[in-house]
Motif scaffolding. Structure first.
Motif, PDB file in Angstrom:
ATOM      1  N   ARG A 126       0.820  -1.208   0.000  1.00 31.92           N
ATOM      2  CA  ARG A 126       0.000   0.000   0.000  1.00 31.92           C
ATOM      3  C   ARG A 126       0.853   1.256   0.000  1.00 31.92           C
ATOM      4  N   ALA A 127       2.075   1.150   0.488  1.00 30.05           N
ATOM      5  CA  ALA A 127       2.969   2.307   0.541  1.00 30.05           C
ATOM      6  C   ALA A 127       4.319   1.908  -0.072  1.00 30.05           C
ATOM      7  N   PRO A 128       4.400   1.883  -1.400  1.00 31.35           N
ATOM      8  CA  PRO A 128       5.648   1.449  -2.023  1.00 31.35           C
ATOM      9  C   PRO A 128       6.781   2.446  -1.783  1.00 31.35           C
ATOM     10  N   MET A 129       7.970   1.919  -1.598  1.00 34.10           N
ATOM     11  CA  MET A 129       9.143   2.769  -1.366  1.00 34.10           C
ATOM     12  C   MET A 129       9.838   2.998  -2.701  1.00 34.10           C
ATOM     13  N   TRP A 130      10.085   4.238  -3.041  1.00 32.94           N
ATOM     14  CA  TRP A 130      10.760   4.509  -4.298  1.00 32.94           C
ATOM     15  C   TRP A 130      12.229   4.128  -4.171  1.00 32.94           C
ATOM     16  N   GLY A 131      12.799   3.665  -5.261  1.00 38.85           N
ATOM     17  CA  GLY A 131      14.210   3.321  -5.281  1.00 38.85           C
ATOM     18  C   GLY A 131      14.543   1.982  -4.663  1.00 38.85           C
ATOM     19  N   PHE A 132      13.532   1.161  -4.383  1.00 38.66           N
ATOM     20  CA  PHE A 132      13.823  -0.143  -3.808  1.00 38.66           C
ATOM     21  C   PHE A 132      14.518  -1.007  -4.845  1.00 38.66           C
ATOM     22  N   PRO A 133      15.520  -1.750  -4.492  1.00 34.84           N
ATOM     23  CA  PRO A 133      16.198  -1.989  -3.228  1.00 34.84           C
ATOM     24  C   PRO A 133      17.403  -1.075  -3.021  1.00 34.84           C
ATOM     25  N   TYR A 134      17.633  -0.166  -3.972  1.00 30.34           N
ATOM     26  CA  TYR A 134      18.846   0.653  -3.912  1.00 30.34           C
ATOM     27  C   TYR A 134      18.904   1.546  -2.675  1.00 30.34           C
ATOM     28  N   THR A 135      17.772   2.103  -2.287  1.00 27.29           N
ATOM     29  CA  THR A 135      17.789   2.974  -1.108  1.00 27.29           C
ATOM     30  C   THR A 135      18.056   2.185   0.177  1.00 27.29           C
ATOM     31  N   SER A 136      17.562   0.959   0.238  1.00 26.68           N
ATOM     32  CA  SER A 136      17.855   0.123   1.411  1.00 26.68           C
ATOM     33  C   SER A 136      19.334  -0.245   1.456  1.00 26.68           C
ATOM     34  N   LEU A 176      21.721   1.525   0.117  1.00 27.60           N
ATOM     35  CA  LEU A 176      22.411   2.766   0.447  1.00 27.60           C
ATOM     36  C   LEU A 176      22.390   3.013   1.958  1.00 27.60           C
ATOM     37  N   ALA A 177      21.253   2.745   2.594  1.00 29.09           N
ATOM     38  CA  ALA A 177      21.160   2.896   4.048  1.00 29.09           C
ATOM     39  C   ALA A 177      22.130   1.949   4.749  1.00 29.09           C
ATOM     40  N   LEU A 178      22.251   0.712   4.262  1.00 24.34           N
ATOM     41  CA  LEU A 178      23.188  -0.240   4.863  1.00 24.34           C
ATOM     42  C   LEU A 178      24.637   0.221   4.698  1.00 24.34           C
ATOM     43  N   VAL A 179      24.957   0.784   3.539  1.00 25.67           N
ATOM     44  CA  VAL A 179      26.311   1.296   3.323  1.00 25.67           C
ATOM     45  C   VAL A 179      26.594   2.460   4.268  1.00 25.67           C
ATOM     46  N   MET A 180      25.624   3.352   4.431  1.00 24.07           N
ATOM     47  CA  MET A 180      25.809   4.486   5.329  1.00 24.07           C
ATOM     48  C   MET A 180      25.979   4.015   6.780  1.00 24.07           C
ATOM     49  N   LEU A 181      25.224   3.003   7.183  1.00 30.82           N
ATOM     50  CA  LEU A 181      25.384   2.449   8.524  1.00 30.82           C
ATOM     51  C   LEU A 181      26.764   1.822   8.696  1.00 30.82           C
ATOM     52  N   ALA A 182      27.249   1.149   7.657  1.00 31.24           N
ATOM     53  CA  ALA A 182      28.585   0.549   7.719  1.00 31.24           C
ATOM     54  C   ALA A 182      29.660   1.628   7.849  1.00 31.24           C
ATOM     55  N   VAL A 183      29.481   2.749   7.171  1.00 34.16           N
ATOM     56  CA  VAL A 183      30.438   3.854   7.285  1.00 34.16           C
ATOM     57  C   VAL A 183      30.440   4.404   8.712  1.00 34.16           C
ATOM     58  N   ILE A 184      29.265   4.539   9.298  1.00 32.12           N
ATOM     59  CA  ILE A 184      29.189   5.031  10.680  1.00 32.12           C
ATOM     60  C   ILE A 184      29.880   4.062  11.626  1.00 32.12           C
ATOM     61  N   VAL A 185      29.674   2.759  11.428  1.00 28.13           N
ATOM     62  CA  VAL A 185      30.341   1.756  12.270  1.00 28.13           C
ATOM     63  C   VAL A 185      31.851   1.843  12.090  1.00 28.13           C
ATOM     64  N   ALA A 186      32.307   1.987  10.844  1.00 32.47           N
ATOM     65  CA  ALA A 186      33.743   2.089  10.590  1.00 32.47           C
ATOM     66  C   ALA A 186      34.340   3.332  11.246  1.00 32.47           C
TER      67      ALA A 186
END
Length: 133
Positions: A62-72, A74-84
């Motif tokens: 009912r609420a599609p996310m634009w850019g799926f799966p790329y935005t997800s 991208l979020a994982l990459v950003m989280l990995a950068v924060i962890v690093a």
């Protein structure tokens, strides 16, 4: 009852902050930050898995996310950068490793002691886990 327990815990924090000025609040912030990283990683990975499963089943969201799966991803990459980046700083590294170790212990505990069941209580292939009573 809950208010008195929360107040007691708050008083403990104040006592420790008085005894070790500037250290307690920093540790609390680091713990919250590391826990948030774990939480958002689980959310992103779950979103990727569940969205693909829904697409294979032909379910329309009912609420599609634009850019799926790329935005997800991208979020994982950003989280990995924060962890690093957190791992390069000694105080945050300690809290980060302690939080990850705690998460691993909890995951192992759940995996060892949880019983796979269906929604109706029958034995299942292990796709869903519930804690024993």
């Amino acid at each position: 009852m809950d208010f008195s327990v929360a107040r007691l815990r708050g008083s403990n924090r104040e006592i420790f902050e008085y005894l070790k000025p500037g250290r307690v609040l920093g540790v609390l912030f680091n713990v919250v930050g590391a826990t948030t990283l774990i939480l958002w990683t689980i959310v992103a990975v779950s979103h990727i898995i569940l969205r693909r499963r829904a697409q294979r089943a032909g379910s329309v969201t009912r609420a599609p996310m634009w850019g799926f799966p790329y935005t997800s991803y991208l979020a994982l990459v950003m989280l990995a950068v924060i962890v690093a980046l957190s791992a390069t700083n000694a105080p945050t590294r300690t809290q980060l490793l302690a939080t990850f170790a705690t998460a691993v212990v909890i995951a192992v505990f759940c995996r060892v002691f949880a019983k796979p069941t269906n929604n109706d209580g029958r034995k299942d292939s292990g796709t869903s886990l519930t804690m024993p009573a």
